[in-house]
Design a protein around this motif. Sequence first.
Motif, short mmCIF file in Angstrom:
data_model
loop_
_atom_site.label_atom_id
_atom_site.label_comp_id
_atom_site.label_asym_id
_atom_site.label_seq_id
_atom_site.Cartn_x
_atom_site.Cartn_y
_atom_site.Cartn_z
N ASN A 65 -9.42 4.70 5.72
CA ASN A 65 -8.45 3.81 6.36
C ASN A 65 -8.65 3.76 7.86
O ASN A 65 -8.53 2.69 8.48
CB ASN A 65 -7.02 4.21 6.00
N ALA A 109 -6.13 -2.08 2.66
CA ALA A 109 -6.01 -0.61 2.74
C ALA A 109 -6.78 0.05 1.61
O ALA A 109 -7.03 -0.56 0.57
CB ALA A 109 -4.54 -0.20 2.65
N THR A 111 -6.10 2.85 -0.96
CA THR A 111 -4.84 3.42 -1.46
C THR A 111 -5.05 4.82 -2.03
O THR A 111 -6.17 5.24 -2.32
CB THR A 111 -4.23 2.53 -2.55
#
Length: 132
Positions: A65, A109, A111
């Motif tokens: 990320n 993103a 996850t």
Amino acid sequence: MYEILQHTADVRLRVTASSIEELFADALRGLMAVMHGEPVVGGEETESIELDSVDLTALLVDFLNEALVRAVVSRRAFTGASFASLGETHLSATLTSVPAASFDEEVKAVTYHEAEVRRSGEGWTTMLVLDI
């Protein structure tokens, strides 16, 4: 080695490697492959990254990320990573990147869903879900 598995609202990225450093580096390359960065003429650059997290799986997700945010903000595609240190909850690395004119796929993103870094036989594996 990484394998991209398409889904309607997300992309699954299965990564296998012989070492934990290779797993993290291959996961980064897989993320960049999903984003399809269109390269432009320009120089290769390096930048440092240092992260702490609660466990190895969270460290991988946080690492990806952070790289995702840096790639989008600076319009750079990461081509590799070398690790000065990589433990259960901490990493210190140098990322290598090249300029990218744009990215074909918007990854929102990486996850925690389904994420789990596991030792498998003589190597490492994980499944990552990318929110697109």
